[in-house]
Write a protein that holds these residues in place. Sequence first.
Motif, PDB file in Angstrom:
ATOM      1  N   ALA A  78       0.218  -0.540  -5.828  1.00 39.18           N
ATOM      2  CA  ALA A  78       0.006  -1.963  -5.583  1.00 39.18           C
ATOM      3  C   ALA A  78      -1.471  -2.210  -5.276  1.00 39.18           C
ATOM      4  N   LEU A  79      -1.823  -3.457  -5.075  1.00 41.02           N
ATOM      5  CA  LEU A  79      -3.206  -3.810  -4.780  1.00 41.02           C
ATOM      6  C   LEU A  79      -3.697  -3.190  -3.477  1.00 41.02           C
ATOM      7  N   ASP A  80      -2.787  -2.822  -2.577  1.00 35.09           N
ATOM      8  CA  ASP A  80      -3.197  -2.168  -1.334  1.00 35.09           C
ATOM      9  C   ASP A  80      -3.472  -0.679  -1.531  1.00 35.09           C
ATOM     10  N   GLY A  81      -3.318  -0.182  -2.757  1.00 30.61           N
ATOM     11  CA  GLY A  81      -3.618   1.205  -3.067  1.00 30.61           C
ATOM     12  C   GLY A  81      -2.468   2.168  -2.859  1.00 30.61           C
ATOM     13  N   GLU A  82      -1.381   1.694  -2.263  1.00 26.76           N
ATOM     14  CA  GLU A  82      -0.223   2.548  -2.002  1.00 26.76           C
ATOM     15  C   GLU A  82       0.826   2.366  -3.097  1.00 26.76           C
ATOM     16  N   PRO A  83       1.657   3.394  -3.361  1.00 26.35           N
ATOM     17  CA  PRO A  83       2.620   3.285  -4.454  1.00 26.35           C
ATOM     18  C   PRO A  83       3.755   2.306  -4.187  1.00 26.35           C
ATOM     19  N   LEU A  84       4.133   1.621  -5.242  1.00 26.11           N
ATOM     20  CA  LEU A  84       5.348   0.801  -5.250  1.00 26.11           C
ATOM     21  C   LEU A  84       6.524   1.647  -5.729  1.00 26.11           C
ATOM     22  N   VAL A  85       6.343   2.291  -6.881  1.00 24.37           N
ATOM     23  CA  VAL A  85       7.367   3.171  -7.447  1.00 24.37           C
ATOM     24  C   VAL A  85       6.687   4.399  -8.048  1.00 24.37           C
ATOM     25  N   THR A  86       7.452   5.470  -8.201  1.00 25.42           N
ATOM     26  CA  THR A  86       6.972   6.687  -8.836  1.00 25.42           C
ATOM     27  C   THR A  86       7.908   7.047  -9.985  1.00 25.42           C
ATOM     28  N   ILE A  87       7.341   7.458 -11.120  1.00 26.86           N
ATOM     29  CA  ILE A  87       8.146   7.907 -12.250  1.00 26.86           C
ATOM     30  C   ILE A  87       8.633   9.325 -11.950  1.00 26.86           C
ATOM     31  N   VAL A  88       9.929   9.467 -11.715  1.00 21.09           N
ATOM     32  CA  VAL A  88      10.501  10.763 -11.332  1.00 21.09           C
ATOM     33  C   VAL A  88      11.346  11.384 -12.448  1.00 21.09           C
ATOM     34  N   GLY A  89      11.551  10.651 -13.519  1.00 20.59           N
ATOM     35  CA  GLY A  89      12.271  11.165 -14.678  1.00 20.59           C
ATOM     36  C   GLY A  89      11.747  10.480 -15.926  1.00 20.59           C
TER      37      GLY A  89
END
Length: 208
Positions: A78-89
Amino acid sequence: MTVEFPATIRLDVEVGAGDGWIGELGRGELLRIVDLHGNQAVDTLFFDAHDYANRYSAVDTLREQGSAYLGLGSRLRALDGEPLVTIVGDTCGRHDTLGGACSQESNVVRYGEHTRHMHACRNTFLTQALAWGRGLEKRDLSANVNFFMNVPLTADGGLTFEDGISAPGKYVELRADRDTLVLMSNCPQLNNPCNGYDPTPVRLLVWA
């Protein structure tokens, strides 16, 4: 193709060609997007579910991962630099976040005036956002991910829209790293090969 899923599935829907979907993922939930027929582009936006202004940032995502494409292990920030989601598959292998979402305006520029009134992903995004309400507006529609879409980056910094590299039954699976709002357009594009010139449905599954 038979795929086993956990008994904890809380959502199993088919999104038709050119249609859209919007919904929230709780932190830790998984979303699987299945390309049922192959070569179907799925344009997707992500937002912090508690602060829509803190939305997906393609710039931060690509800078941090050091790659122009998305795939297994990519953390969508996100714009705050932290992840929203991660591609795990990921059974497709590569996804685009540079080509943007098709709009009536971009269709005219790329393909000619005769395409002006063709349906486009920006229309779907806006329709879904307004139906959702809760403060989500047109101005919140910014950078997006194009799952299953093949948009190679050329040596001179340009982009080309090429035949897809997906196939029937391929999927991408996302883990929500925080409460996340997902806004999706199952692309209706008829003018480039991203959908094989024949838009088709996709399947969405969500589980804990």
